[in-house]
Design an enzyme around this catalytic site. Sequence first.
Site, PDB file in Angstrom:
ATOM      1  N   HIS A  45      42.983  35.213  -0.407  1.00  0.00           N
ATOM      2  CA  HIS A  45      41.988  34.373  -1.065  1.00  0.00           C
ATOM      3  C   HIS A  45      42.448  34.056  -2.478  1.00  0.00           C
ATOM      4  CE1 HIS A  45      40.385  37.753  -3.353  1.00  0.00           C
ATOM      5  NE2 HIS A  45      40.142  38.439  -2.250  1.00  0.00           N
ATOM      6  N   HIS A  48      43.993  36.903  -4.679  1.00  0.00           N
ATOM      7  CA  HIS A  48      45.383  37.254  -4.361  1.00  0.00           C
ATOM      8  C   HIS A  48      46.321  36.131  -4.812  1.00  0.00           C
ATOM      9  CE1 HIS A  48      43.062  39.058  -0.806  1.00  0.00           C
ATOM     10  NE2 HIS A  48      43.400  40.090  -1.556  1.00  0.00           N
ATOM     11  N   CYS A 151      35.581  56.233  -1.695  1.00  0.00           N
ATOM     12  CA  CYS A 151      35.234  54.831  -1.423  1.00  0.00           C
ATOM     13  C   CYS A 151      36.335  54.250  -0.549  1.00  0.00           C
ATOM     14  CB  CYS A 151      35.120  54.041  -2.728  1.00  0.00           C
ATOM     15  SG  CYS A 151      34.987  52.266  -2.409  1.00  0.00           S
ATOM     16  N   CYS A 154      38.029  51.125  -2.060  1.00  0.00           N
ATOM     17  CA  CYS A 154      39.068  51.405  -3.066  1.00  0.00           C
ATOM     18  C   CYS A 154      40.151  52.304  -2.493  1.00  0.00           C
ATOM     19  CB  CYS A 154      38.495  52.135  -4.274  1.00  0.00           C
ATOM     20  SG  CYS A 154      37.295  51.223  -5.214  1.00  0.00           S
ATOM     21  N   CYS A 168      29.945  52.549  -5.736  1.00  0.00           N
ATOM     22  CA  CYS A 168      31.244  52.135  -6.259  1.00  0.00           C
ATOM     23  C   CYS A 168      31.016  50.877  -7.094  1.00  0.00           C
ATOM     24  CB  CYS A 168      32.208  51.823  -5.115  1.00  0.00           C
ATOM     25  SG  CYS A 168      33.636  50.873  -5.685  1.00  0.00           S
ATOM     26  N   HIS A 171      32.795  47.728  -5.266  1.00  0.00           N
ATOM     27  CA  HIS A 171      32.383  47.315  -3.926  1.00  0.00           C
ATOM     28  C   HIS A 171      30.875  47.366  -3.717  1.00  0.00           C
ATOM     29  CE1 HIS A 171      36.674  48.274  -3.486  1.00  0.00           C
ATOM     30  NE2 HIS A 171      36.651  47.217  -2.706  1.00  0.00           N
ATOM     31  N   LYS A 320      32.740  39.737  -8.967  1.00  0.00           N
ATOM     32  CA  LYS A 320      34.168  39.672  -8.642  1.00  0.00           C
ATOM     33  C   LYS A 320      34.317  39.060  -7.258  1.00  0.00           C
ATOM     34  CE  LYS A 320      38.156  42.340  -7.348  1.00  0.00           C
ATOM     35  NZ  LYS A 320      38.548  43.465  -6.517  1.00  0.00           N
ATOM     36  N   LYS A 323      36.361  40.231  -0.615  1.00  0.00           N
ATOM     37  CA  LYS A 323      35.874  40.217   0.758  1.00  0.00           C
ATOM     38  C   LYS A 323      34.586  41.018   0.905  1.00  0.00           C
ATOM     39  CE  LYS A 323      37.203  41.952   5.260  1.00  0.00           C
ATOM     40  NZ  LYS A 323      36.996  41.057   6.339  1.00  0.00           N
TER      41      LYS A 323
HETATM   42  N1  MSP Z   1      46.589  47.525  -1.542  1.00  0.00           N
HETATM   43  C1  MSP Z   1      46.104  47.685  -2.854  1.00  0.00           C
HETATM   44  C2  MSP Z   1      47.222  47.530  -3.872  1.00  0.00           C
HETATM   45  C3  MSP Z   1      48.364  48.479  -3.691  1.00  0.00           C
HETATM   46  S1  MSP Z   1      49.626  48.147  -4.839  1.00  0.00           S
HETATM   47  C4  MSP Z   1      50.682  49.400  -4.686  1.00  0.00           C
HETATM   48  C5  MSP Z   1      45.055  46.631  -3.142  1.00  0.00           C
HETATM   49  N2  MSP Z   1      45.057  45.540  -2.381  1.00  0.00           N
HETATM   50  S2  MSP Z   1      44.049  44.312  -2.518  1.00  0.00           S
HETATM   51  O1  MSP Z   1      44.307  43.460  -1.385  1.00  0.00           O
HETATM   52  O2  MSP Z   1      42.714  44.773  -2.678  1.00  0.00           O
HETATM   53  O3  MSP Z   1      44.514  43.516  -3.780  1.00  0.00           O
HETATM   54  C6  MSP Z   1      43.989  43.753  -5.043  1.00  0.00           C
HETATM   55  C7  MSP Z   1      44.628  42.771  -5.981  1.00  0.00           C
HETATM   56  O4  MSP Z   1      44.399  41.415  -5.537  1.00  0.00           O
HETATM   57  C8  MSP Z   1      44.104  42.775  -7.390  1.00  0.00           C
HETATM   58  O5  MSP Z   1      44.640  43.805  -8.180  1.00  0.00           O
HETATM   59  C9  MSP Z   1      44.521  41.400  -7.842  1.00  0.00           C
HETATM   60  O6  MSP Z   1      45.894  41.347  -8.032  1.00  0.00           O
HETATM   61  C10 MSP Z   1      44.173  40.559  -6.632  1.00  0.00           C
HETATM   62  N3  MSP Z   1      42.768  40.185  -6.634  1.00  0.00           N
HETATM   63  C11 MSP Z   1      41.876  40.403  -5.622  1.00  0.00           C
HETATM   64  N4  MSP Z   1      40.671  39.876  -5.988  1.00  0.00           N
HETATM   65  C12 MSP Z   1      40.758  39.332  -7.214  1.00  0.00           C
HETATM   66  C13 MSP Z   1      39.866  38.642  -8.038  1.00  0.00           C
HETATM   67  N5  MSP Z   1      38.623  38.389  -7.691  1.00  0.00           N
HETATM   68  N6  MSP Z   1      40.328  38.224  -9.232  1.00  0.00           N
HETATM   69  C14 MSP Z   1      41.608  38.428  -9.646  1.00  0.00           C
HETATM   70  N7  MSP Z   1      42.477  39.084  -8.874  1.00  0.00           N
HETATM   71  C15 MSP Z   1      42.098  39.553  -7.668  1.00  0.00           C
HETATM   72  O7  MSP Z   1      44.278  46.830  -4.061  1.00  0.00           O
END
Ligand code: MSP
Length: 662
Positions: A45, A48, A151, A154, A168, A171, A320, A323
């Site tokens: 999304h 990411h 959680c 997380c 959390c 979430h 934020k 999902k």
């Molecule tokens: N799998 C772990 C990360 C492990 S790294 C060794 C994880 N994955 S995640 O799919 O949840 O990705 C989190 C990351 O996605 C955030 O740190 C950021 O880079 C990006 N983002 C996800 N949602 C976001 C927003 N709403 N805004 C900005 N960045 C976001 O955590």
Amino acid sequence: MNNPPARREKTIERPAGAGPFNLLKDPIMRFYATTPIYYVNARPHLGHAYTTIITDAFTRFHRLTGREALFITGTDEHGDKIAQVAEKHGQAPLQYAERISGLFRAAWPRLNAEPGGFIRTTEDRHKKAVTAFLDRVRGDIYFGRYGGHYCVGCERFLTEKELADGLCPDHRTPPQFVEEENYFFRMSAYQDWLIDHIKKNPDFIRPERYRNEVLGLLKEPLEDLCISRPKSRLDWGIDLPFDDKFVTYVWFDALISYISAIGWPEDEPFGRWWPHAQHFIAKDILKPHAIFWPIMLKSAGLPLYRHLNVHGYWQLGQAKMGKSVGNVVDALGLSETYGAEPFRYFLARDMAFGLDSEFVEDALVARHNSDLANDLGNLWQRSLAMVARFGGGLIPEDGGEIPGRDLAARLAEEYRAHFQSLALHKALASAWELIGALNKFIDTEAPWALAKDPARAGRLAAVLRSLVEGLALAGALVWPVMPRTGEEMWRRLGLDPEGMSLDLAGLRQNLHPGRAVLAGPPLFPRVDFGGRPAETKPAVPPAAPLKAEPVETVTIDEFRRLDLRVAEVLSAEAVAKSDKLLKIRVGLGAEERTIVAGLARHCRPEDLVGRLVVVAANLAPAKLMGISSQGMILAAARKEGEGEELTLIAPALPIAPGSRVS
Ligand code: MSP
């Protein structure tokens, strides 16, 4: 505490003498960046996309300044969360992970991001690295019992302090209380060392607010980290090398991807890249990156990363985007509507690195129209028109005083400094200052007036030369964020995009007088949205008029006999010997189908994968080119008859495949 002996750090040779642009001012010779490896519980999304796009932009920026630069992304595939979501979809975890990982991998090139590597935690090279790492830190691992608030979102235990009203904070779900026997990693032993390291290296964690946040967390005693899960409860993970009744805790496994992706435990290319490592993350995963990871590296006798670069959240409705909250914006859909380049520009320009930003689609349209179509697009069009009209369409001579060079050099330097300090949005502001100055320069110099006065031919040539140089520099400045645009600008100015650089002297030398400048279509046609206030909707061809003759009506019951469902495209390929048909595999929740659709002229198979579509699911099966088609994908005609253009019908918000359409 048993620390393994410290291993010798690799050193990278620095070339002597003056290097490319400003290299000597900055000790970094190479740049190795990582994005988080994303969980495969959700399709990519906007959140990411943001991290991946800016990491791509930073990597390109470092290339611009003459460094070797690499960035890596990937997917995080183990742990409770993935096991649970796979089960919900009735799939084995690996099968499920393969599919979503594929969506992430396919998404990045569509957003013009070019990772130099993609790591999956289910790959053998990664498992080997995790095993080797655990062996190395064995001295800091002990067996014990622990209970805490876990959680699943997380994938970590939250301390009492981190909970907000028992939930959390990210979430907004209650954590579950988990108590079991496990292996623990002695983090507490490294607390003072870590505080000291962060204090001595003020830019280890940046921007400063996150450094302060981490130092705040470190004021409390650090708890040891539970690094295993008993297989009796969860077996979706990497076996502990010293006890096969346990798998490795997902974060302990995931962080190691940053080194497994570059070959660790082999010396190379790890030794080449790791001394230059920078991680890009959002603040949601600050603690594992700022606390767990440096301690893990220290315990393993490996050098630490150089910088942890932490950005804020894209929010929707003040929450934020994510999902679990269900407020995600489909990045690929947006970039398809507005183009990947404007989408990248908007994300980079409208978030101050480190702070949160509210996502507003109209702001994207406004940025497109004002900064891209108006400022840059107009500058480009009118400059090329003037070079064509008054300079024979050729790169002008570099003779005499060329106005504006000082300003260009100052803005390029400002741009560089902003990028260096992570202020990407300000770097773009500097680039736009140049674009604004060039637009003004045309107005004040009025080449059309100069052209009327033969005595001022010299000034006219210098003005045209200055414009061409300014455009070339602008092309380089926009390149990290809009690579295709920058490359196109360079190509049309007769420059080789392969040599894209901020080296102003080199750039001038390569603008060979007499070479043709290529006029072409506008860089950014304006986007006009009808309906909403002027200038805010893309121009679409008018709908084909409804036929005048009466249309046969159906009763509501007859309509309900149609089983319309939302489906997700799992794969798509061209049908051999047909220039119209695509063979498309779709998922409708628990069920999968093959549908043969006449879409080959309207979309590329790779662009379909991962999209949500609407299918008529109870259509009698039919054979097309020997393939049984079980249903129909709904599309509407943007244009009928000859040159027909179809567009797919899709839900406005993400929704579970299999959902009924009524
Ligand atoms: N799998 C772990 C990360 C492990 S790294 C060794 C994880 N994955 S995640 O799919 O949840 O990705 C989190 C990351 O996605 C955030 O740190 C950021 O880079 C990006 N983002 C996800 N949602 C976001 C927003 N709403 N805004 C900005 N960045 C976001 O955590």
